[in-house]
Write an enzyme that holds these catalytic residues in place. Structure first.
Site, PDB file in Angstrom:
ATOM      1  N   HIS A  81       0.859  -1.322   0.037  1.00 28.13           N
ATOM      2  CA  HIS A  81      -0.109  -0.089   0.040  1.00 28.13           C
ATOM      3  C   HIS A  81       0.880   1.116  -0.057  1.00 28.13           C
ATOM      4  CE1 HIS A  81      -3.828  -2.203   1.476  1.00 28.13           C
ATOM      5  NE2 HIS A  81      -4.003  -2.028   0.398  1.00 28.13           N
ATOM      6  N   HIS A  84       2.699   2.962   2.953  1.00 32.41           N
ATOM      7  CA  HIS A  84       3.768   2.024   3.445  1.00 32.41           C
ATOM      8  C   HIS A  84       5.005   1.837   2.646  1.00 32.41           C
ATOM      9  CE1 HIS A  84       1.151   0.854   6.892  1.00 32.41           C
ATOM     10  NE2 HIS A  84       0.286   1.216   6.185  1.00 32.41           N
ATOM     11  N   ASP A 184      -0.082  -3.129   8.661  1.00 31.24           N
ATOM     12  CA  ASP A 184      -1.622  -3.345   8.641  1.00 31.24           C
ATOM     13  C   ASP A 184      -1.714  -4.621   9.024  1.00 31.24           C
ATOM     14  OD1 ASP A 184      -1.556  -0.576   8.397  1.00 31.24           O
ATOM     15  OD2 ASP A 184      -2.036  -0.514   6.315  1.00 31.24           O
ATOM     16  N   HIS A 402      -8.123  -4.389   8.390  1.00 33.04           N
ATOM     17  CA  HIS A 402      -7.373  -3.813   9.515  1.00 33.04           C
ATOM     18  C   HIS A 402      -7.821  -4.617  10.718  1.00 33.04           C
ATOM     19  CE1 HIS A 402      -5.102  -0.537   7.573  1.00 33.04           C
ATOM     20  NE2 HIS A 402      -6.005  -0.410   6.667  1.00 33.04           N
TER      21      HIS A 402
HETATM   22 ZN   LIG Z   1      -1.858   1.290   5.902  1.00 31.15          ZN
HETATM   23 ZN   LIG Z   2      -2.314  -1.392   4.201  1.00 36.98          ZN
END
Ligand SMILES: [Zn+2]
Ligand SMILES: [Zn+2]
Length: 725
Positions: A81, A84, A184, A402
């Protein structure tokens, strides 16, 4: 050596307090630009290096300039992502960072696709070029789940994090201190991924996301039903459904769900489902490649020769142009936060129609349009600055994978770390989670401290090193008591350290015990009786427990104890000091080509080395003594040979004076009075040489001088001589 029973007990070896620095350069009390520095014992790790989706250009970067990036040892990227990983090309190509960088295989593959796309779409605000992305691919190393790698003395192990394909949590161990960074994560199995692993060891610090704070997601089945029903309702009433979502990751989870739903509802099959994104097709190839890293449902489907990512009812489009926008449809488009691009274009085109629905399935980041529309505004601003009425339905149904409150609570309860650092959460959610976790710890009496550092501020967590070692062999015959000192060898080998008696080493380890013998020769022209006297004065003169006896030994025994071999010369003499250092004297032999010398032999070790040093000092001092001693000795020998008792006595007094002077400083020899006078630290000492009496106001000094005198007399008069006659 006989095998000893494997009795053992664990003891704590020592405790040193030092501190671990944690500095979020991003994602501290915010969601976005995840980048957390962990420093301990001079080792520095960067966890993630992402951008903030709600900010543009350099403002979207973590606070990289406030850290000495050239001091970092390693960067560990949890998943693909953008919040990140999208600052990685900037870190590698435009900063002084020169450490190593790791990701899992699928993360690296998808990172390339997503970050290249991000560079293309950023236009003028681009932080780096497509070329930079290409350039950094060579530097990125890959690591497998559960594989422990060693970097600069640190042990690094990635575990499955759920969340998206390839997502990892990293456990880093530095000098016994373990820190887990979750990135995450999700503890729930979904359509294609397994739940996050439970690491097998307890970390001292867990840095954990707090995105959903104390919220609960509700069962997956319920969310799936709400999602599919909302979509079905919209398309049946002639509306369009917009799903703004990251092209790779959760998108594939939702496509699996929709493809299956369409298969079960033939009446919907005339309504198209589009995934419109420049990278969607590449994404499907990557997903089809890494099915082995997915959950058991996917593995089973593959066994039956069915790749679930070969969708029947989904059309993958390269861009927005090909969408047949003339009736009900479902469109999955990027970016997920509606900042720009196709998802924004479709939103602006469809938001005024009340039959249409927008479903926000990712976590909506503060400062983005996706977040703003969740507050049900009546109007939104188009990118051209036109006020548009918002009549379309907006729903938030989270599939962002998450952890919710229950998942985080249970995860931390099971791991039981003494320190928890919350990151990747907006202030309010983070504080609610902190309060709830603190309350639980207090109620249950757990030792758990919570930390919520802001972006670009540091916290220092004290860490007491607990070394644990197994005591084995004869040292474990008696159970150790608390506070008891234990003497043995600490062997660091294998999973657990051991404390062993040296003689048990070969039983419990592959080590063998050897003895290092030292030998040193010193040229000494003095007779051995003088050498011996000096040694006796030095070592036997030490009062109390430090006294080391100087014993005569057979030169043969002395020679035999060494590895020298050969027969010792007949006139060789030897003494052993405290059974530690052997001193052999060899008178010079012109025939054999060597001069008179002394050979020291001792076993290596702190005690042997100290005593040998002292012996050496005595020998060197004796070698450098004033010539008076030799002269007096010669005179004494001559007088004795001539039968001149009075002359021998006078010479002996001179000799005693020289030897006393060597110990106590200047002396005065009064031959007529038969006295030797000296001063030690201002105290007068008078030695009556004839009667061997010492007078002095200070009793301890008197005793010391008397002892030395006694040694001198014994050395000079091996047989009793009556000088009175
Ligand atoms: Zn994140
Ligand atoms: Zn993520």
């Amino acid at each position: 050596m006989a095998k000893r029973r494997a009795s053992q007990e664990l003891v704590d070896v020592a405790g040193d307090v030092s501190s671990v620095r944690i500095t979020p350069l991003g994602a501290g009390q915010e969601v976005g630009r995840s980048c957390i520095i962990m420093e301990y014992m001079g080792k520095r790790v960067m966890f993630d290096c992402g951008i903030h989706p709600g900010l543009q250009g350099e403002n979207s970067l973590p606070y990289l300039t406030n850290e000495d990036l050239d001091e970092l040892d390693v960067a560990l990227i949890t998943h693909f992502h953008l919040d990140h990983c999208a600052a990685v090309p900037y870190l590698l190509c435009h900063t002084t960072f020169k450490g190593r960088i790791f990701m899992t295989h699928p993360t690296k593959a998808i990172f390339y696709t997503l970050v290249s796309d991000f560079a293309n779409l950023s236009g003028e605000d681009a932080l780096y070029s497509k070329k930079d992305v290409e350039a950094c691919m060579d530097r990125i190393e890959v690591v497998d789940f559960d594989q422990t790698i060693l970097v600069d003395g640190m042990q690094i192990t990635p575990y499955r994090a759920g969340h998206v394909l390839g997502a990892a949590m990293f456990m880093v161990e530095v000098a016994g201190m373990r820190c887990l960074y979750t990135g995450d994560y999700s503890r729930v199995t979904d359509r294609h991924l397994s739940a996050a692993d439970m690491p097998p060891v307890t970390p001292h610090i867990v840095i954990v996301e707090s995105t959903y704070g104390t919220q609960l997601h509700g069962p997956r089945e319920t969310r799936e039903r709400l999602f599919t029903e909302s979509i079905a309702r919209t398309v049946r009433s002639g509306g369009r459904v917009l799903l703004p979502i990251v092209a790779i990751g959760r998108a594939q989870e939702l496509l699996l769900l929709l493809d299956e739903y369409w298969a079960r509802h033939p009446q919907l099959q005339g309504i198209p489902i589009y995934q419109a994104s420049g990278v969607a097709r590449k994404a499907l190839n990557v997903f089809a490649t890494y099915v082995a890293m997915m959950n058991q449902d996917i593995q089973k489907a593959i066994q039956f020769h069915r790749n679930p990512f070969h969708f029947k009812h989904v059309q993958v489009l390269k861009g927005g142009a090909a969408i047949d926008d003339c009736g009900p449809c479902v469109v999955m488009a990027t970016p997920s936060m509606l900042q720009s691009g196709l998802s924004r274009d479709l939103f602006e085109a469809w938001c005024e129609n009340s039959h249409n629905t927008v479903i926000i399935a990712d976590f909506a980041v503060q400062g983005t349009l996706a977040r703003d529309i969740l507050a049900s505004p009546t109007h939104v601003m188009s990118r051209q600055g036109v006020k548009l009425p918002l009549r379309a339905k907006v729903e938030a149904i989270s599939f962002s994978a998450h952890a919710d409150f229950d998942q985080t609570r249970q995860f931390l309860e099971e791991l039981a770390p003494p320190h928890v650092v919350l990151v990747h959460g907006e202030f309010n959610e983070m504080m609610r989670l902190r309060t709830a976790l603190e309350r639980e710890a207090t109620q249950k009496g757990w030792d758990r401290a919570l930390h919520t550092p802001k972006t670009d501020s540091s916290i220092y967590i004290p860490f007491t090193q607990q070394h644990t070692a197994a005591v084995r062999g004869r040292l474990a015959d008696e159970p150790a008591k608390a506070g008891q000192a234990l003497r043995g060898v600490l062997v660091q080998q294998g999973a657990i350290d051991q404390i062993l008696h040296p003689e048990d080493m070969s039983t419990f380890t592959k080590l063998t015990v050897g003895k290092v013998m030292h030998r040193q020769a010193v040229a000494v022209s003095k007779p051995f009786s003088e050498v011996r006297l000096a040694l006796e004065v030095m070592f036997e003169g030490i009062e109390g427990s430090g006294c080391l006896p100087v014993k005569s030994v057979q030169p043969q025994a002395a020679a035999g104890s060494s590895s020298g071999g050969g027969h010792p010369p007949e006139d060789e003499q030897a003494v052993c000091i405290g059974d530690i250092v052997m001193v052999r004297h060899r008178p010079g032999s012109p025939a054999l080509g060597y001069e008179s010398h002394v050979v020291l032999e001792w076993a290596g070790g702190s005690k042997g080395d100290v005593v040998a040093d002292a012996v050496l000092a005595v020998l060197l001092q004796a070698a450098g003594e004033p010539s008076g001693a030799a002269k007096a000795e010669a005179a004494r020998q001559a007088a004795l040979a001539a039968g001149d008792v009075a002359g021998a006595l006078r010479a002996e007094m001179q000799l005693a004076g020289v030897l006393l002077a060597a110990q106590f400083g200047p002396v005065e020899v009064l031959e007529a009075a038969g006295q030797i006078q000296l001063q030690v630290d201002g105290a007068e000492v008078v030695v009556d040489h004839v009667h061997g009496k010492v007078t002095c106001a200070s009793e301890p000094l008197r005793v010391r001088v008397e002892k030395v005198l006694q040694r001198i007399t014994e050395a000079l008069r091996p047989c009793a001589l009556d000088f009175e006659d």
